[in-house]
Write a protein that holds these residues in place. Sequence first.
Motif, mmCIF file in Angstrom:
data_model
loop_
_atom_site.group_PDB
_atom_site.id
_atom_site.type_symbol
_atom_site.label_atom_id
_atom_site.label_comp_id
_atom_site.label_asym_id
_atom_site.label_seq_id
_atom_site.Cartn_x
_atom_site.Cartn_y
_atom_site.Cartn_z
ATOM 1 N N PHE A 38 28.665 58.713 59.557
ATOM 2 C CA PHE A 38 28.503 59.380 58.265
ATOM 3 C C PHE A 38 27.033 59.715 58.053
ATOM 4 O O PHE A 38 26.143 59.079 58.645
ATOM 5 C CB PHE A 38 28.938 58.473 57.115
ATOM 6 N N ALA A 39 26.752 60.669 57.196
ATOM 7 C CA ALA A 39 25.367 60.994 56.844
ATOM 8 C C ALA A 39 24.660 59.760 56.281
ATOM 9 O O ALA A 39 23.490 59.521 56.559
ATOM 10 C CB ALA A 39 25.327 62.139 55.834
ATOM 11 N N ILE A 40 25.383 58.971 55.489
ATOM 12 C CA ILE A 40 24.895 57.677 55.015
ATOM 13 C C ILE A 40 25.780 56.655 55.727
ATOM 14 O O ILE A 40 26.917 56.409 55.313
ATOM 15 C CB ILE A 40 24.993 57.557 53.482
ATOM 16 N N ALA A 64 36.585 68.438 33.640
ATOM 17 C CA ALA A 64 37.410 68.949 34.747
ATOM 18 C C ALA A 64 36.610 68.980 36.043
ATOM 19 O O ALA A 64 36.932 69.722 36.953
ATOM 20 C CB ALA A 64 37.982 70.328 34.435
ATOM 21 N N SER A 65 35.574 68.156 36.112
ATOM 22 C CA SER A 65 34.700 68.133 37.283
ATOM 23 C C SER A 65 35.105 67.024 38.239
ATOM 24 O O SER A 65 35.713 66.029 37.844
ATOM 25 C CB SER A 65 33.243 67.924 36.854
ATOM 26 N N GLU A 66 34.741 67.227 39.495
ATOM 27 C CA GLU A 66 35.028 66.249 40.535
ATOM 28 C C GLU A 66 33.700 65.761 41.111
ATOM 29 O O GLU A 66 32.967 66.524 41.709
ATOM 30 C CB GLU A 66 35.898 66.878 41.619
ATOM 31 N N PHE A 67 33.427 64.510 40.882
ATOM 32 C CA PHE A 67 32.190 63.898 41.340
ATOM 33 C C PHE A 67 32.481 63.125 42.627
ATOM 34 O O PHE A 67 33.329 62.232 42.630
ATOM 35 C CB PHE A 67 31.628 62.969 40.265
ATOM 36 N N VAL A 68 31.803 63.482 43.683
ATOM 37 C CA VAL A 68 32.077 62.918 45.000
ATOM 38 C C VAL A 68 30.961 61.935 45.380
ATOM 39 O O VAL A 68 29.786 62.292 45.362
ATOM 40 C CB VAL A 68 32.190 64.030 46.063
ATOM 41 N N ALA A 69 31.346 60.721 45.708
ATOM 42 C CA ALA A 69 30.420 59.689 46.172
ATOM 43 C C ALA A 69 30.974 59.168 47.487
ATOM 44 O O ALA A 69 31.588 58.108 47.546
ATOM 45 C CB ALA A 69 30.296 58.577 45.138
ATOM 46 N N ASP A 70 30.772 59.950 48.555
ATOM 47 C CA ASP A 70 31.454 59.637 49.815
ATOM 48 C C ASP A 70 30.523 59.349 50.987
ATOM 49 O O ASP A 70 30.974 59.237 52.120
ATOM 50 C CB ASP A 70 32.431 60.758 50.177
ATOM 51 N N GLY A 71 29.235 59.239 50.738
ATOM 52 C CA GLY A 71 28.302 58.950 51.829
ATOM 53 C C GLY A 71 28.242 60.052 52.880
ATOM 54 O O GLY A 71 27.805 59.832 53.993
ATOM 55 N N GLY A 72 28.703 61.241 52.517
ATOM 56 C CA GLY A 72 28.694 62.357 53.465
ATOM 57 C C GLY A 72 29.962 62.467 54.284
ATOM 58 O O GLY A 72 30.021 63.266 55.217
ATOM 59 N N PHE A 73 31.004 61.718 53.941
ATOM 60 C CA PHE A 73 32.270 61.773 54.675
ATOM 61 C C PHE A 73 32.756 63.209 54.818
ATOM 62 O O PHE A 73 33.228 63.627 55.880
ATOM 63 C CB PHE A 73 33.320 60.923 53.966
ATOM 64 N N GLY A 74 32.653 63.986 53.741
ATOM 65 C CA GLY A 74 33.147 65.357 53.733
ATOM 66 C C GLY A 74 32.415 66.285 54.683
ATOM 67 O O GLY A 74 32.912 67.366 55.009
ATOM 68 N N LEU A 75 31.241 65.876 55.138
ATOM 69 C CA LEU A 75 30.491 66.685 56.111
ATOM 70 C C LEU A 75 31.054 66.550 57.510
ATOM 71 O O LEU A 75 30.781 67.385 58.369
ATOM 72 C CB LEU A 75 29.020 66.229 56.150
ATOM 73 N N GLY A 76 31.795 65.491 57.738
ATOM 74 C CA GLY A 76 32.249 65.186 59.091
ATOM 75 C C GLY A 76 31.199 64.365 59.809
ATOM 76 O O GLY A 76 30.148 64.022 59.244
ATOM 77 N N ILE A 106 28.076 63.164 61.778
ATOM 78 C CA ILE A 106 26.735 63.681 61.989
ATOM 79 C C ILE A 106 26.363 63.362 63.435
ATOM 80 O O ILE A 106 26.319 62.205 63.837
ATOM 81 C CB ILE A 106 25.725 63.025 61.012
ATOM 82 N N LEU A 107 26.137 64.409 64.198
ATOM 83 C CA LEU A 107 25.868 64.217 65.629
ATOM 84 C C LEU A 107 24.398 64.052 65.908
ATOM 85 O O LEU A 107 23.548 64.534 65.249
ATOM 86 C CB LEU A 107 26.426 65.402 66.416
#
Length: 142
Positions: free
Chosen positions: A99-101, A127-139, A141-142
């Motif tokens: 992960f990025a984090i 109606a907002s979506e707050f994402v706290a995923d440590g960069g999971f959504g980025l895929g 990190i190579l």
Amino acid sequence: MLETNLTGAFLGIRSVAPSMRKAGGGSIVNVSSIAGLHAIPNLLAYGASKWGLRGLTRTTAYELAHNKIRVNAVHPGIIDTPLAHDLVTGNNLVPVDKFAIPRQASTREISNYVLFVASEDAAFSTASEFVADGGFGLGPIL
């Protein structure tokens, strides 16, 4: 899964909305998951419940806006709880080293995030979506 994650949120909103209307407004924060943003294998019922929670959050935000009630969702990533670890080996069920984090979130980090979304510091969000995923959504990190 649907009863807890979706029906439970619906019943919670239905319970607090009348008192929030009387108070002149307020903030509702639904706790979703990265599984509500991304298709994750082997989590069909969980994912479906969290995707449904997105619709519930947005529709409720629309319906309660005239009452000055904000409704938002927080989508945490992998949190360092017993559910994130194999019961036998103790290993992470989801590897986070790419992960990025590259770590799991603490429960304190996510609870502070929810407190922020509920607070007046986020008063312009509904109606907002707050994402706290440590960069999971980025895929990865190579």
